[in-house]
Design a protein around this motif. Structure first.
Motif, PDB file in Angstrom:
ATOM      1  N   GLY A 184       0.409  -1.180  -0.120  1.00 15.96           N
ATOM      2  CA  GLY A 184       0.017   0.150  -0.281  1.00 15.96           C
ATOM      3  C   GLY A 184       1.133   1.289  -0.061  1.00 15.96           C
ATOM      4  N   ASP A 185       1.932   1.312  -0.866  1.00 14.12           N
ATOM      5  CA  ASP A 185       3.132   2.515  -0.333  1.00 14.12           C
ATOM      6  C   ASP A 185       2.313   3.229  -1.722  1.00 14.12           C
ATOM      7  OD1 ASP A 185       4.853   1.462   1.709  1.00 14.12           O
ATOM      8  OD2 ASP A 185       5.626   0.261  -0.127  1.00 14.12           O
ATOM      9  N   ALA A 186       2.616   4.494  -0.928  1.00 13.44           N
ATOM     10  CA  ALA A 186       1.574   5.730  -1.879  1.00 13.44           C
ATOM     11  C   ALA A 186       2.621   5.617  -3.576  1.00 13.44           C
ATOM     12  CB  ALA A 186       2.729   6.860  -1.367  1.00 13.44           C
ATOM     13  N   LEU A 187       2.173   5.690  -3.981  1.00 11.13           N
ATOM     14  CA  LEU A 187       2.621   5.766  -5.880  1.00 11.13           C
ATOM     15  C   LEU A 187       2.115   6.968  -6.450  1.00 11.13           C
ATOM     16  CD1 LEU A 187       0.814   1.297  -6.479  1.00 11.13           C
ATOM     17  CD2 LEU A 187       3.775   2.557  -5.974  1.00 11.13           C
ATOM     18  N   SER A 188       2.563   6.744  -7.763  1.00 16.46           N
ATOM     19  CA  SER A 188       2.045   8.619  -8.110  1.00 16.46           C
ATOM     20  C   SER A 188       0.834   8.023  -9.179  1.00 16.46           C
ATOM     21  CB  SER A 188       3.505   8.926  -9.007  1.00 16.46           C
ATOM     22  OG  SER A 188       3.443   7.891  -9.896  1.00 16.46           O
ATOM     23  N   ILE A 189       0.108   9.128  -9.540  1.00 17.87           N
ATOM     24  CA  ILE A 189      -0.907   9.143 -10.118  1.00 17.87           C
ATOM     25  C   ILE A 189      -0.606   8.592 -11.682  1.00 17.87           C
ATOM     26  CG2 ILE A 189      -2.342   9.956 -12.287  1.00 17.87           C
ATOM     27  CD1 ILE A 189      -2.544  11.962  -9.907  1.00 17.87           C
ATOM     28  N   GLY A 190       0.865   8.264 -12.244  1.00 17.13           N
ATOM     29  CA  GLY A 190       1.384   7.339 -13.855  1.00 17.13           C
ATOM     30  C   GLY A 190       1.379   6.273 -12.413  1.00 17.13           C
ATOM     31  N   GLU A 191       1.460   5.664 -12.069  1.00 12.96           N
ATOM     32  CA  GLU A 191       2.394   4.463 -11.366  1.00 12.96           C
ATOM     33  C   GLU A 191       0.959   3.834 -10.875  1.00 12.96           C
ATOM     34  OE1 GLU A 191       6.465   4.614  -8.910  1.00 12.96           O
ATOM     35  OE2 GLU A 191       5.167   5.205  -7.985  1.00 12.96           O
ATOM     36  N   ARG A 192       0.164   4.490 -10.424  1.00 16.59           N
ATOM     37  CA  ARG A 192      -1.603   3.619  -9.973  1.00 16.59           C
ATOM     38  C   ARG A 192      -1.908   3.241 -11.271  1.00 16.59           C
ATOM     39  NH1 ARG A 192      -4.210   4.692  -4.878  1.00 16.59           N
ATOM     40  NH2 ARG A 192      -2.991   5.653  -3.968  1.00 16.59           N
ATOM     41  N   GLU A 193      -1.876   4.184 -12.366  1.00 17.42           N
ATOM     42  CA  GLU A 193      -2.329   3.808 -13.540  1.00 17.42           C
ATOM     43  C   GLU A 193      -1.381   2.404 -14.697  1.00 17.42           C
ATOM     44  OE1 GLU A 193      -2.116   7.488 -15.839  1.00 17.42           O
ATOM     45  OE2 GLU A 193      -3.655   8.294 -14.850  1.00 17.42           O
ATOM     46  N   ARG A 194      -0.064   2.495 -14.603  1.00 18.92           N
ATOM     47  CA  ARG A 194      -0.287   1.504 -14.391  1.00 18.92           C
ATOM     48  C   ARG A 194       0.208   0.458 -14.186  1.00 18.92           C
ATOM     49  NH1 ARG A 194       5.924   0.801 -14.337  1.00 18.92           N
ATOM     50  NH2 ARG A 194       5.952   2.758 -13.291  1.00 18.92           N
ATOM     51  N   LEU A 195      -0.029   0.695 -12.670  1.00 18.44           N
ATOM     52  CA  LEU A 195      -0.567  -0.514 -11.983  1.00 18.44           C
ATOM     53  C   LEU A 195      -1.716  -1.403 -12.375  1.00 18.44           C
ATOM     54  CD1 LEU A 195       0.425  -2.338  -9.288  1.00 18.44           C
ATOM     55  CD2 LEU A 195      -0.773  -0.735  -8.319  1.00 18.44           C
ATOM     56  N   ALA A 196      -2.731  -1.042 -12.187  1.00 15.62           N
ATOM     57  CA  ALA A 196      -4.320  -0.921 -12.698  1.00 15.62           C
ATOM     58  C   ALA A 196      -3.718  -1.645 -13.824  1.00 15.62           C
ATOM     59  CB  ALA A 196      -5.626   0.847 -12.903  1.00 15.62           C
ATOM     60  N   THR A 197      -3.351  -1.301 -14.829  1.00 16.37           N
ATOM     61  CA  THR A 197      -3.338  -2.276 -16.161  1.00 16.37           C
ATOM     62  C   THR A 197      -2.459  -3.189 -16.381  1.00 16.37           C
ATOM     63  OG1 THR A 197      -2.516  -0.421 -17.398  1.00 16.37           O
ATOM     64  CG2 THR A 197      -2.549  -2.031 -18.520  1.00 16.37           C
ATOM     65  N   GLN A 198      -0.804  -3.429 -15.215  1.00 14.91           N
ATOM     66  CA  GLN A 198      -0.623  -4.921 -14.857  1.00 14.91           C
ATOM     67  C   GLN A 198      -1.098  -5.299 -13.760  1.00 14.91           C
ATOM     68  OE1 GLN A 198       3.781  -2.935 -14.276  1.00 14.91           O
ATOM     69  NE2 GLN A 198       2.846  -4.257 -12.876  1.00 14.91           N
ATOM     70  N   LEU A 199      -2.401  -5.521 -13.445  1.00 12.83           N
ATOM     71  CA  LEU A 199      -3.183  -6.141 -12.647  1.00 12.83           C
ATOM     72  C   LEU A 199      -4.218  -7.062 -13.610  1.00 12.83           C
ATOM     73  CD1 LEU A 199      -3.394  -4.134  -8.530  1.00 12.83           C
ATOM     74  CD2 LEU A 199      -1.863  -6.213  -9.619  1.00 12.83           C
ATOM     75  N   ALA A 200      -4.376  -6.358 -14.906  1.00 15.55           N
ATOM     76  CA  ALA A 200      -5.468  -6.846 -15.290  1.00 15.55           C
ATOM     77  C   ALA A 200      -4.884  -8.615 -16.075  1.00 15.55           C
ATOM     78  CB  ALA A 200      -5.715  -6.382 -16.853  1.00 15.55           C
ATOM     79  N   CYS A 201      -3.677  -8.372 -15.393  1.00 18.65           N
ATOM     80  CA  CYS A 201      -2.720  -9.674 -16.119  1.00 18.65           C
ATOM     81  C   CYS A 201      -2.531 -10.913 -15.280  1.00 18.65           C
ATOM     82  CB  CYS A 201      -1.128  -8.846 -16.353  1.00 18.65           C
ATOM     83  SG  CYS A 201      -0.472 -10.713 -16.467  1.00 18.65           S
ATOM     84  N   PRO A 202      -2.753 -12.242 -15.161  1.00 21.91           N
ATOM     85  CA  PRO A 202      -3.155 -13.137 -13.735  1.00 21.91           C
ATOM     86  C   PRO A 202      -1.611 -13.268 -13.409  1.00 21.91           C
ATOM     87  CG  PRO A 202      -3.129 -13.823 -16.350  1.00 21.91           C
ATOM     88  CD  PRO A 202      -3.521 -12.548 -17.104  1.00 21.91           C
ATOM     89  N   ASP A 203      -0.481 -13.175 -13.995  1.00 24.65           N
ATOM     90  CA  ASP A 203       0.548 -13.531 -13.621  1.00 24.65           C
ATOM     91  C   ASP A 203       0.909 -12.869 -12.636  1.00 24.65           C
ATOM     92  OD1 ASP A 203       1.166 -16.040 -15.024  1.00 24.65           O
ATOM     93  OD2 ASP A 203       1.590 -14.841 -16.925  1.00 24.65           O
ATOM     94  N   CYS A 204       0.429 -10.606 -13.215  1.00 21.37           N
ATOM     95  CA  CYS A 204       0.753  -9.923 -11.936  1.00 21.37           C
ATOM     96  C   CYS A 204      -0.412 -10.166 -11.175  1.00 21.37           C
ATOM     97  CB  CYS A 204       0.485  -8.531 -12.592  1.00 21.37           C
ATOM     98  SG  CYS A 204       1.669  -8.802 -13.313  1.00 21.37           S
TER      99      CYS A 204
END
Lengths: 221, 261
Positions: B25-45
């Motif tokens: 739950g570490d603070a992420l920038s807006i850009g990182e949040r967007e990237r993470l949201a994309t990555q979490l669509a990946c089943p491996d992630c």
């Protein structure tokens, strides 16, 4: 969404994660333990060895667990802890207030780092004493034996994997995940920035997961 | 970093540390949040995130507390030597070793400069340093010329009275005397270490008045009266100061090492 996977509140996690010493108070003032420790330090400074030994009594389990997870060898860890307490006693005047637990942890980790450095220079295989049953937590008859066995297996593989990741990452993981220090405390203990602490924890966990890839089923039960 | 089971090409390009940061739950920038949201669509992630959570949970709950093999309380016999080194509070908390290293470096630099000063006669400089350490009394043995100068120089304080006495150095008849008597005078000097400061002050030593009045010994006159401060070799001062600082620095380094243990 980002936090949806987190098992519980962070503060709760931090306090639960401290298995040996007392949880810190949420307020800004010193906790009762900290006030007690500072009184003991003052008495020890005036030459009261019993006061210092009271501090030893409070923190020896914590320090031994911390160091043995760093060096992986109980004999070496015992020597390190003894040396750390001696150093602490010798340098009592350098204690500047704050958490005695963190201060002792810093001294012990420095001593442990020296041991690891010496070991890198003259490698020797430590006795694999985590196989010893004495390591296992005591269990009562009411506990499910299968559950106990699973926990023991997890503890064993985790202990083994911890010894195989980098020293900096191991120190960060042990302090954060096992002993329950927060980022700022770890930064103060290890003398690195907050960002470095976070990075070491994240990379350390990734390294652990890579090492335990074939055994992750053990943790999914 | 982690070749997960059927690692897709896409997953190999994902930032796994971002997933690990999100676990805590570490603070992420807006850009990182967007990237993470994309990555979490990946089943491996997603699997990775779940595994990291399980590992974190297991680390705090499944690691057994190793029993300590002994009691670490200090006995008076072990604690005694430990506290033998008593440092003042300001020194105990100070970063002693860096300071000592700095002092040591400055000292060595001074020594180098002292040795390298042009026109400095090294043996004489070293001798001067040695004299400065062993005591200034020895310097009197090399004061022959000053001795002669002293005969013609104005005498400070008690000197005039000494010069006015019969047979005293100030008289022309006695002027040859000191030169002749110098070895005898020099040989007497080490007998009295208290007389060392005489040459600096240029005044008569204690009891000199009596000696002058009784025998008019050459030693009764202030022989170094004319030895001015200008005669102190600056190179020797640098050298002596450098050696002193180096020794202090080395002492500090040793102390700091003991303190750090």
């Amino acid at each position: 969404m980002l936090d949806s996977g987190r098992p519980r509140d962070r503060r709760d996690r931090r306090t639960r994660a401290a298995p040996v010493t007392e949880p810190r108070t949420a307020g800004g003032g010193p906790s009762p333990e900290q006030a007690r420790d500072e009184r003991l330090v003052q008495r020890a400074l005036s030459g009261d060895l019993d006061a210092f030994n009271e501090l030893v009594t409070h923190y020896q389990d914590f320090l031994f667990a911390l160091v043995v997870r760093m060096v992986g060898d109980r004999d070496a860890a015992a020597d390190v802890v003894q040396e750390a307490f001696l150093n602490a006693y010798r340098n009592l005047r350098s204690y500047r207030g704050g958490a005695v637990r963190s201060w002792l942890a810093r001294i012990a980790l420095n001593a442990a780092t020296d041991v690891l450095r010496r070991r890198r220079r003259r490698p020797a295989e430590p006795y694999p004493d985590w196989e010893d049953d004495a390591w296992q937590p005591p269990t009562g008859p009411e506990v499910d034996p299968e559950q106990v066995a699973t926990r023991r297996a997890r503890g064993r593989v985790l202990t083994d994997a911890l010894q195989r990741i980098g020293e900096d990452q191991r120190r960060a993981i042990v302090l954060f995940d096992v002993e329950g220090f927060d980022y700022a405390e770890i930064a103060a203990i290890t003398g690195v920035s907050l960002g470095t602490v976070k990075s070491r924890i994240h990379r350390g966990r990734l390294a652990l997961r890579e090492l335990l890839q074939d055994q992750m089923e053990l943790f999914r039960e | 970093m982690i070749p997960s089971q059927p690692a897709s090409q896409e997953h190999a390009r994902h930032d796994l540390e971002l997933v690990a940061a999100a676990v805590e739950g570490d603070a992420l920038s807006i850009g990182e949040r967007e990237r993470l949201a994309t990555q979490l669509a990946c089943p491996d992630c997603r699997a990775l995130q779940a595994d990291l959570l399980r590992l974190a949970t297991s680390l705090r709950s499944d690691l057994p507390l190793p029993p300590r093999p002994r009691d670490f309380r200090l006995s008076p016999s072990t604690a005694g030597p430990a506290r033998r080194l008593h440092l003042p509070a300001w020194l105990a908390g100070a970063p002693l070793q860096p300071l000592a290293a700095a002092v040591c470096s400055v000292g060595l630099l001074l020594v180098l400069v002292g040795v390298a000063v042009p026109g400095t006669d090294r043996p004489s400089v070293l001798q001067t340093v040695g004299n400065a350490i062993s005591g200034p009394a020895e310097r009197e043995s090399s004061g022959g010329t000053g001795y002669d100068q002293a005969a013609g120089a104005p005498q400070p304080s008690a000197a005039p009275s000494a010069a006015s006495l019969p047979g005293a150095m100030g008289s022309p008849a006695a002027s040859a005397g000191p030169t002749a008597a110098l070895p005898a005078f020099s040989s007497e000097e080490p007998k009295s270490p208290q007389e060392g400061p005489r040459d600096a002050g240029g005044s008569l030593p204690p009891g000199a008045e009596g000696m002058v009045g009784a025998s008019a010994s050459p030693g009764s006159t202030p022989p170094q009266a004319a030895q001015s401060p200008a005669s102190i070799d600056p190179a020797a001062l640098l050298l002596a100061g450098g050696i002193l600082l180096t020794l202090v620095g080395l002492g500090g380094l040793i102390l700091g090492r003991r303190q750090g243990r």
